[in-house]
Design a protein around this motif. Structure first.
Motif: not given
Ligand code: CAA
Length: 440
Positions: A343-362
């Motif tokens: 949502k933050y990326a959308l609001q700030n016009g950040q293009d996320l396509a192809g980007e990677t996220m590191l997800v930490g679950s616990y």
């Protein structure tokens, strides 16, 4: 290999809100900044008297199915992840399917239904199960519905009372997903721990301070295990790092630990060494205590550096926005962290396509998982469609007396009847055990 991942997400918050600095802190005789600055929380979501894990899960799933034009026949598997289950035999997914069958022509008789339990990590484990089911070719063209739903309430007076919350996240897992592709690489840290337990009881027995240490220990192991398959991780490899967020202050600690770990033996460490000195290494110390003191000093200095603060502001802080307003959703928590960041990326016009996220679950008890996800080209449309801000805005703001009443309602040990604070609108409601999930 066809991409497999999360095609769509929908969120359903409990319809009530407890203002932590404004309502909770004064009653506890505490400084409101303990909540806003220390724990990082403004408010918690609570379920109204007609809401529970089934209704919140079914409402999130219904929104998702409507938006994506899904019919029961498109769904071959329904898994509910929860640590608030009320039935030791029937999985919560059967109750959710029963709700959904009231509003669709088809049924879910063909669908494999289950319930996943390992505290807060169970939502991610259900994603993994769905992924494996599709990868194994057993899905016959269908997708999986994964629902993470919890009423994360603690006993009155318990330290955990500050970190409560309630809500559900529904996710559709499919081939050619519209939101994120899940990577095959995962890392785990897992040990038998007794920091947080619910042995046949409604509210957890928790050793809060120890639970924080166990979270950090398992997360570090998971990161190391992840690197053993994916290779060394660099802080700039990821657009965001959504972590399980029992409260944002916990993620502040986890992010620092992760940063310290991944900058070892890199050019970044060289640069930081000029500013704050080289990182302490255990082998250079005679005893554990002086090593821990040196680590603490290094961390204190690290968090003041511009480099760390910039990384935190770009990669971690955007993942915490929703959590600040809703508290802990247990199994759903890491999944709302992902949504916050996008949502933050959308609001700030950040293009996320192809980007990677590191997800930490616990999950307490305890296990951590680290995995990576790649954002798909169609992500913006998916995130634009969410109405979570409107849901948060519409919550009823509880007074202290209201809070005491509603907490008792959700304590299964007490027989309490209170009026609803809000009016359900075209949603599934809990209306007594005989009329579960009726749609009003
Ligand atoms: N201004 C600014 N900051 C303040 C402050 C003030 N006036 N007063 C206190 N603080 C800070 C404290 O320094 C502390 O920050 P640090 O940890 O960075 O030092 C923070 O606010 C919290 O204060 P306390 O430690 O005094 O708070 P507490 O003892 O009342 O409870 C808790 C904190 C132990 C986390 C408790 O809320 C709890 O038991 N929560 C439930 C367990 C939990 O969430 N554990 C997390 C790991 S386990 C997990 O992740 C699984 C899960 O979902 C439960």
């Amino acid at each position: 290999m066809t991409a497999v991942g999360i095609d769509a997400i929908e969120i359903w918050t409990g319809n009530l809100k407890l203002d932590l600095p404004g309502t909770f802190a004064p009653e506890k005789g505490e400084d409101p900044e303990k909540y806003t600055k220390g724990l990082g929380l403004n408010a918690s979501s609570f379920p109204d008297s007609y809401e529970d894990i089934v209704t919140m899960g079914a409402n999130a799933a219904h929104r998702l199915m409507e938006r994506k034009g899904l019919e029961p026949d498109d769904i071959g598997r329904i898994d509910v992840a929860t640590e608030s289950a009320f039935d030791n035999s029937k999985p919560v997914s059967t109750y959710v399917a029963g709700c959904l069958e009231q509003v669709y022509d088809g049924d879910f008789h063909h669908a494999n239904k289950g319930e996943r339990k390992f505290a807060c990590i169970a939502g991610t484990q259900s994603l993994d199960d769905a992924y494996n089911w599709i990868r194994a070719g057993r899905n016959r063209g269908r997708g999986a519905l994964v629902i993470a739903t919890d009423t994360a309430l603690y006993a009155r007076g318990d330290a955990g009372e500050a970190t409560q919350g309630a809500g559900a996240v529904a996710m559709y897992i499919s081939e050619d997903p519209d939101l994120v592709e899940l990577s095959t690489d995962q890392g785990y840290g897992s040990a038998d721990e007794t920091d947080f337990l619910k042995p046949n009881q409604q509210f957890p027995s928790v050793d809060g301070k120890r639970s924080v240490q166990v979270y950090l220990a398992r997360m570090r192991e998971a990161l190391e295990d992840y690197e053993s398959v994916a290779g060394d991780v660099h802080p700039d490899d990821f657009a965001f790092a959504p972590f399980h967020t029992p409260f944002p202050g916990m993620v502040r600690k986890a992010a620092m630990l992760a940063y310290r770990h991944v900058t070892r033996d890199t050019a970044i460490e060289e640069e930081l060494a000029k500013e704050i000195g080289r990182q302490p290494r255990a082998e250079a110390f005679d005893d554990k205590e002086s090593f821990h003191d040196a680590v603490r000093e290094y961390m204190d200095a690290l968090k003041e550096t511009d480099r760390y603060q910039e990384w935190y502001a770009e990669t971690i802080d955007p993942t915490l926005t929703l959590s600040r307003e809703v508290g802990n959703w247990y199994t759903g928590s890491v999944h709302i962290a992902r949504v916050s960041a996008m949502k933050y990326a959308l609001q700030n016009g950040q293009d996320l396509a192809g980007e990677t996220m590191l997800v930490g679950s616990y999950g307490s008890g305890a296990q951590a998982e680290i995995h990576a996800e790649t954002v798909q080209d169609t992500w913006e449309k998916e995130i634009e469609a969410l109405n979570v801000d409107a849901q948060l805005e519409a919550r009823y703001d509880l007074s202290w007396e209201d809070y005491e009443e509603i907490h008792d309602v959700h304590n299964h040990d007490m027989d309490v009847d209170v009026e609803e604070f809000t009016t359900p609108e075209a949603e599934f409601v809990f209306d007594g055990w005989g009329r579960m999930g009726e749609r009003k």
